[in-house]
Every structure is written in structure tokens, then in C-alpha cells.
Design a protein around this motif. Structure first.
Motif, mmCIF file in Angstrom:
data_model
loop_
_atom_site.group_PDB
_atom_site.id
_atom_site.type_symbol
_atom_site.label_atom_id
_atom_site.label_comp_id
_atom_site.label_asym_id
_atom_site.label_seq_id
_atom_site.Cartn_x
_atom_site.Cartn_y
_atom_site.Cartn_z
ATOM 1 N N GLU A 297 0.949 -1.335 -0.213
ATOM 2 C CA GLU A 297 0.045 -0.076 0.065
ATOM 3 C C GLU A 297 0.722 1.185 -0.089
ATOM 4 O O GLU A 297 0.220 2.410 -0.217
ATOM 5 N N ASN A 298 2.234 1.351 0.335
ATOM 6 C CA ASN A 298 3.037 2.116 0.415
ATOM 7 C C ASN A 298 4.364 1.827 -0.183
ATOM 8 O O ASN A 298 4.830 0.808 0.305
ATOM 9 N N ILE A 299 4.918 2.710 -1.024
ATOM 10 C CA ILE A 299 6.167 2.575 -1.588
ATOM 11 C C ILE A 299 6.970 3.734 -1.474
ATOM 12 O O ILE A 299 6.651 4.915 -1.794
ATOM 13 N N THR A 300 8.183 3.695 -0.840
ATOM 14 C CA THR A 300 9.134 4.914 -0.648
ATOM 15 C C THR A 300 10.134 4.530 -1.397
ATOM 16 O O THR A 300 10.978 3.535 -1.468
ATOM 17 N N LEU A 301 10.566 5.683 -2.310
ATOM 18 C CA LEU A 301 11.839 5.864 -3.037
ATOM 19 C C LEU A 301 12.818 6.844 -2.591
ATOM 20 O O LEU A 301 12.481 7.785 -2.277
ATOM 21 N N ASP A 302 13.970 6.598 -2.866
ATOM 22 C CA ASP A 302 15.126 7.641 -2.471
ATOM 23 C C ASP A 302 15.076 8.572 -3.834
ATOM 24 O O ASP A 302 14.701 8.396 -4.649
ATOM 25 N N HIS A 303 15.933 9.685 -3.634
ATOM 26 C CA HIS A 303 15.637 10.902 -4.614
ATOM 27 C C HIS A 303 16.133 10.411 -5.919
ATOM 28 O O HIS A 303 15.857 10.964 -6.955
#
Length: 199
Positions: A61-67
Motif C-alpha cells: 500500500e506504500n512505496i518509498t523511493l530515494d531521490h
């Protein structure tokens, strides 16, 4: 409790015997409902590399990506019966896309250089009456900023600027004070110097 008895009538009705009587149903009554068509997120790419996650990608439900992972895309699969050619499957990265994108033909979507921020991936499927139904639950995607654009980075920059300003102020004040200390003896001598003999 079901027994081992079953019967299919000429009309297509199927009867199952049980301890409390029988159960009748017709498979034709269970027509495929377009609203039950589900879209599966089957793959994810960051740049030109496919991402392999430990958990089921479709259930995330949540995906976190680096810059430096701000160019990414998804591949899709369709569950259920084949969609009629008149139907459409679309997705939108809310907060980034201004319009919905058709994904039924390519079954994929890709985004390039997405700015830091929080977004929501929405997927919808058209219905035969011209409406839309949700094809997949929304997925929140967060692209983290660079360190110096993060809250901590900005605070450190402000502290550094404040410290530099303080040190420069102290340095200028010390120079001014030393200059005054050098000028004061000269003034004293000039005042004390005799102007001539008085008779």
C-alpha cells in the motif's frame, strides 16, 4: 451438510441434496461482473532495472523511493474474464499527472524525474454504461528529497548560516574594538601636548 446427491435439470439448474433439503442454483446467474475485474501490479521498474521485493508487490500500500529513484514504472496484469474491446483501463499518479493514462494496450506505465513528494497511484476500469469502477486500491508512493532538501538538511543549513553570521559579527566587533584602542592614545597625546609658554 451436503449429501452425495446432485442433479442438473434441462433448464441448467443444478440441485445439491443436504440434510435440510436441497440447494438450487444456475451457473448462468453468475455472469461476469465488469466491476469485479481487478488490475494486478505485477512488476515495478526503477530506471531500467526491475525491482524484486520481499513481499507481494501487488499487496503493498506504500512505496518509498530515494531521490535518485524518481524514474519508475509499473507493469499490470488483468484478473478475471477478458475485458471487452470497448472497455478502458486507466491509471493516474495523483499529484503528478494532470490526466488519466490508458494502460490496457501496453499494460504498463512509466514516470520520469518525478519531484520529491507524496503521490497516489489510482487505477480505474470503465463500465459498459460509461461509468468507472476502481480497478486496484490506491498505492501511496513517496519520493524522498535529497538530504539538503529534507527538513533536517534545511535545519542544518540554517544553523550553519546563523553560526557563520554570529562569528562574522563577533570578528567585526573585535576589529572595531582594536581600532578604537589604537586611536585613543594618539588622541590623548595630542590633547596633552603644550601649545606654548604663557607669560
Amino acid at each position: 451438510k451436503f449429501t452425495n446427491s446432485a442433479l442438473m435439470s434441462h433448464s441448467g439448474d443444478i440441485y445439491f441434496g443436504s440434510d435440510n433439503g436441497f440447494i438450487r442454483f444456475n451457473p448462468m446467474d453468475f455472469s461476469s461482473d465488469e466491476s469485479s475485474t481487478n488490475v494486478i501490479i505485477s512488476s515495478m521498474h526503477i530506471g531500467d532495472q526491475e525491482v524484486h521485493t520481499e513481499s507481494n508487490l501487488d499487496l503493498m500500500e506504500n512505496i518509498t523511493l530515494d531521490h535518485d529513484q524518481n524514474s519508475f514504472g509499473f507493469g499490470f496484469s488483468m484478473l478475471g474474464s477478458s475485458l471487452p474491446s470497448t472497455h478502458t483501463v486507466q491509471c493516474r499518479l495523483d499529484g503528478y499527472d494532470s490526466e488519466w493514462k490508458d494502460i490496457l494496450r501496453d499494460r504498463s506505465v512509466f514516470y520520469y524525474n518525478v519531484p520529491a513528494g507524496q503521490y497516489r497511484l489510482d487505477i480505474r476500469v470503465s463500465t459498459k454504461d460509461g461509468g468507472w469502477v476502481e480497478g486496484h486500491r490506491p498505492v501511496t508512493i513517496t519520493v524522498n528529497p535529497t538530504f539538503w532538501n529534507s527538513t533536517l538538511g534545511i535545519v542544518l543549513i540554517l544553523l550553519a548560516i546563523g553560526l557563520f553570521t554570529f562569528l562574522m559579527t563577533m570578528f567585526v566587533q573585535r576589529l572595531t574594538l582594536k581600532k578604537k584602542e589604537k586611536e585613543e592614545p594618539i588622541r590623548f597625546i595630542m590633547v596633552s601636548e603644550p601649545t606654548g609658554n604663557l607669560e
